[in-house]
Write an enzyme that holds these catalytic residues in place. Structure first.
Site, PDB file in Angstrom:
ATOM      1  N   HIS A  72       0.851  -1.197   0.000  1.00  0.00           N
ATOM      2  CA  HIS A  72       0.000   0.000   0.000  1.00  0.00           C
ATOM      3  C   HIS A  72       0.884   1.243   0.000  1.00  0.00           C
ATOM      4  O   HIS A  72       1.719   1.414   0.880  1.00  0.00           O
ATOM      5  CB  HIS A  72      -0.907   0.011   1.238  1.00  0.00           C
ATOM      6  CG  HIS A  72      -2.070  -0.925   1.130  1.00  0.00           C
ATOM      7  ND1 HIS A  72      -3.173  -0.838   1.937  1.00  0.00           N
ATOM      8  CD2 HIS A  72      -2.299  -1.963   0.303  1.00  0.00           C
ATOM      9  CE1 HIS A  72      -4.042  -1.784   1.604  1.00  0.00           C
ATOM     10  NE2 HIS A  72      -3.527  -2.489   0.618  1.00  0.00           N
ATOM     11  N   TYR A 200      -9.590   5.092   7.145  1.00  0.00           N
ATOM     12  CA  TYR A 200      -9.767   5.460   8.556  1.00  0.00           C
ATOM     13  C   TYR A 200     -10.848   6.548   8.592  1.00  0.00           C
ATOM     14  O   TYR A 200     -10.695   7.589   7.963  1.00  0.00           O
ATOM     15  CB  TYR A 200      -8.480   6.044   9.126  1.00  0.00           C
ATOM     16  CG  TYR A 200      -7.373   5.050   9.382  1.00  0.00           C
ATOM     17  CD1 TYR A 200      -6.460   4.720   8.378  1.00  0.00           C
ATOM     18  CD2 TYR A 200      -7.206   4.464  10.633  1.00  0.00           C
ATOM     19  CE1 TYR A 200      -5.427   3.812   8.617  1.00  0.00           C
ATOM     20  CE2 TYR A 200      -6.167   3.567  10.881  1.00  0.00           C
ATOM     21  CZ  TYR A 200      -5.296   3.249   9.878  1.00  0.00           C
ATOM     22  OH  TYR A 200      -4.273   2.356  10.118  1.00  0.00           O
ATOM     23  N   PRO A 292      -4.557   0.200  18.608  1.00  0.00           N
ATOM     24  CA  PRO A 292      -4.280  -0.314  17.249  1.00  0.00           C
ATOM     25  C   PRO A 292      -4.416   0.728  16.149  1.00  0.00           C
ATOM     26  O   PRO A 292      -4.059   0.479  15.008  1.00  0.00           O
ATOM     27  CB  PRO A 292      -5.318  -1.420  17.080  1.00  0.00           C
ATOM     28  CG  PRO A 292      -6.402  -1.076  18.032  1.00  0.00           C
ATOM     29  CD  PRO A 292      -5.751  -0.399  19.194  1.00  0.00           C
ATOM     30  N   LYS A 296       0.822  -0.098  15.144  1.00  0.00           N
ATOM     31  CA  LYS A 296       2.208  -0.122  15.618  1.00  0.00           C
ATOM     32  C   LYS A 296       2.579  -1.342  16.449  1.00  0.00           C
ATOM     33  O   LYS A 296       3.758  -1.593  16.692  1.00  0.00           O
ATOM     34  CB  LYS A 296       2.487   1.142  16.445  1.00  0.00           C
ATOM     35  CG  LYS A 296       2.511   2.409  15.616  1.00  0.00           C
ATOM     36  CD  LYS A 296       3.686   2.436  14.677  1.00  0.00           C
ATOM     37  CE  LYS A 296       3.468   3.368  13.500  1.00  0.00           C
ATOM     38  NZ  LYS A 296       3.807   2.753  12.231  1.00  0.00           N
ATOM     39  N   TYR A 384       3.639   6.539  10.142  1.00  0.00           N
ATOM     40  CA  TYR A 384       2.858   5.353   9.759  1.00  0.00           C
ATOM     41  C   TYR A 384       3.758   4.309   9.079  1.00  0.00           C
ATOM     42  O   TYR A 384       3.666   3.108   9.387  1.00  0.00           O
ATOM     43  CB  TYR A 384       1.717   5.749   8.826  1.00  0.00           C
ATOM     44  CG  TYR A 384       0.619   4.704   8.729  1.00  0.00           C
ATOM     45  CD1 TYR A 384       0.732   3.636   7.838  1.00  0.00           C
ATOM     46  CD2 TYR A 384      -0.514   4.757   9.535  1.00  0.00           C
ATOM     47  CE1 TYR A 384      -0.246   2.661   7.752  1.00  0.00           C
ATOM     48  CE2 TYR A 384      -1.514   3.789   9.446  1.00  0.00           C
ATOM     49  CZ  TYR A 384      -1.368   2.751   8.556  1.00  0.00           C
ATOM     50  OH  TYR A 384      -2.347   1.784   8.471  1.00  0.00           O
TER      51      TYR A 384
HETATM   52  C1  PHB Z   1      -5.926  -4.511  10.542  1.00  0.00           C
HETATM   53  O1  PHB Z   1      -5.914  -4.767   9.325  1.00  0.00           O
HETATM   54  O2  PHB Z   1      -6.254  -5.368  11.410  1.00  0.00           O
HETATM   55  C2  PHB Z   1      -5.536  -3.135  11.017  1.00  0.00           C
HETATM   56  C3  PHB Z   1      -5.045  -2.224  10.092  1.00  0.00           C
HETATM   57  C4  PHB Z   1      -4.684  -0.950  10.523  1.00  0.00           C
HETATM   58  C5  PHB Z   1      -4.846  -0.601  11.857  1.00  0.00           C
HETATM   59  C6  PHB Z   1      -5.348  -1.532  12.784  1.00  0.00           C
HETATM   60  C7  PHB Z   1      -5.705  -2.798  12.357  1.00  0.00           C
HETATM   61  O3  PHB Z   1      -4.516   0.660  12.271  1.00  0.00           O
END
Ligand code: PHB
Ligand code: APR
Length: 389
Positions: A72, A200, A292, A296, A384
């Site tokens: 990505h 997000y 989450p 990280k 990130y």
């Molecule tokens: C996930 O794909 O489980 C995932 C991706 C990004 C995040 C948290 C979880 O910030």
């Protein structure tokens, strides 16, 4: 039994350390409380920083990730009815790889079994002795019989609920914690991802995240009250809530289907200092927890293991103790920056039950600044994709 490095915990931290040390001829034994299947049954994170991918390659277990991982270049942020993209690659020259932690753990287990290094599953009652002496050892029970493992060093890779952190005397250990007033309800579904990259979403109904594992497997989350139970959330209710929180165009094309996993996880920030006591080292979730939101958790375990492997390798190969002396400070310097980023992402993207009108305006200004400023987007992007080890 005797080994050079005893590793408590057969999760990603312990397995990665074990593989790196084995590849250098340093003997290890992993003591894992659960069965291999139980460990591999855990559904966890899915975004790997470039540094983590490099660690997997260094350990010789990166092939499947390279083949099946989804690269990505950026992510979408949705708020106030608008969405915009953060272009990691353009802003930092780096990308992330979507590849489930379960797969990382599976690859590490396969490598460890292939090289014949010792992993003791269902090791019960693990206790650490003499960590502050030159002759540490571990006792544990296996198949009802008391066992002893003598070693040079102990790597505490046993997660937040493990025994390692609790072995450090309270007079030495310092703990820092922030508990967030909400949880994440997550589902796994055999449906196509709604977008080519993650979304997000900050929505007045609460946070939502659209992620994935592969082109036929999606991972989605919605913020929920801590009092909610999984039984409160039918699949239908989940999909309706997710659609209400993500941009309309994404909602319109969202493919729904039965959940194959559904769980609620609390969110907390936690750090324990120091990450070393004598010949005991803490790494991964044993030493720190992040919400989450910043993806990280697994990636911080990778940088801890990078520093710990370096320290132990220099000890055994060069009789150099500097890495051991510096381990805790080096690891914590990166831990705290990841804690900050994860706290910032969580604070910026979630609706807090007690937030004031001013708090709401701050959130809106933060997102407006992020949408309009290259500097702000670069700051998000460099955290990130992962700050340097
Ligand atoms: C996930 O794909 O489980 C995932 C991706 C990004 C995040 C948290 C979880 O910030
Ligand atoms: N004795 C032996 N093993 C133990 C003990 C114990 N007393 N306590 C815990 N364990 C094992 C657990 O069963 C688990 O398999 O230690 C392992 C710790 O693994 P994780 O909790 O996955 O922690 P870590 O390897 O540091 O990986 C961090 O996992 O939880 C996620 O979000 C986190 O992605 C991050 C990653």
């Amino acid at each position: 039994m005797r080994t050079q490095v005893a590793i408590i915990g057969g999760g990603p931290s312990g397995l990665l350390l074990g593989q790196l040390l084995h590849n250098e001829g340093i003997d290890t034994v992993i003591l894992e409380a659960k069965t291999r299947d139980y460990v591999l049954g855990r559904i966890r994170a899915g975004v790997l920083e470039a540094g983590m991918v490099e660690m997997l390659n260094r350990a010789g277990v990166g092939a499947r990730c390279a083949k099946e991982g989804l690269v990505h270049d950026g992510t979408y942020i949705a708020a106030a009815g608008r969405s915009f993209r953060i272009d990691f690659k353009e802003l930092t020259g780096k990308v992330v790889t979507v590849y489930g932690q379960t797969e990382v753990t599976r690859d590490l287990y396969d490598a460890r079994e292939a090289c014949g290094a010792a992993t003791i599953h269902e090791a019960e009652g693990v206790q650490i002795h003499g960590a502050d002496t030159d002759a540490p050892y571990i006792t544990y029970v296996k198949d009802g019989a008391e066992q002893r493992l003598d070693c040079d060093f102990i790597a505490g890779c046993d997660g937040f609920h493990g025994v390692s952190r609790k072995t450090i005397p309270a007079s030495i250990l310092r703990e820092y914690e922030k508990v967030y007033p909400f949880g994440w309800l997550g589902i796994l579904s055999e449906t196509a991802p709604v977008s080519d990259e993650l979304i997000y979403a900050n929505n007045e109904r609460g946070f939502a995240l659209c992620s994935m594992r592969n082109p036929q497997l999606s991972r989605h989350y919605v913020q929920c009250p801590l009092t909610d139970k999984v039984a409160d959330w039918s699949d239908e209710r989940f999909w309706a809530e997710l659609k209400a929180r993500i941009p309309a165009d994404a909602a319109a094309r969202l493919e729904t289907g039965p959940s194959i996993e559904k769980s609620i996880a609390p969110l907390r920030s936690f750090v324990a200092e120091p990450m070393r006591w004598g010949r005991l080292f803490l790494a991964g979730d044993a030493a720190h927890i992040v919400p989450p939101t910043g993806a990280k958790g697994l990636n911080l375990a990778a940088s801890d293991i990078h520093y710990l492997h370096d320290a132990l390798s220099r000890h055994y190969k060069d009789k150099d103790g500097q890495g051991i002396e510096e381990y805790s400070a080096r690891a914590l310097a990166r831990v705290w920056k990841a804690e900050r980023f994860s706290w910032w992402m969580t604070t910026t993207l979630h609706r807090f039950p007690d937030q004031s009108e001013f708090d709401q305006r701050m959130q809106e200004a933060e997102l407006d600044y992020l949408e309009s400023s290259r500097a702000a987007q670069t700051a998000l992007a460099e955290n990130y994709v992962g700050l340097p080890f």
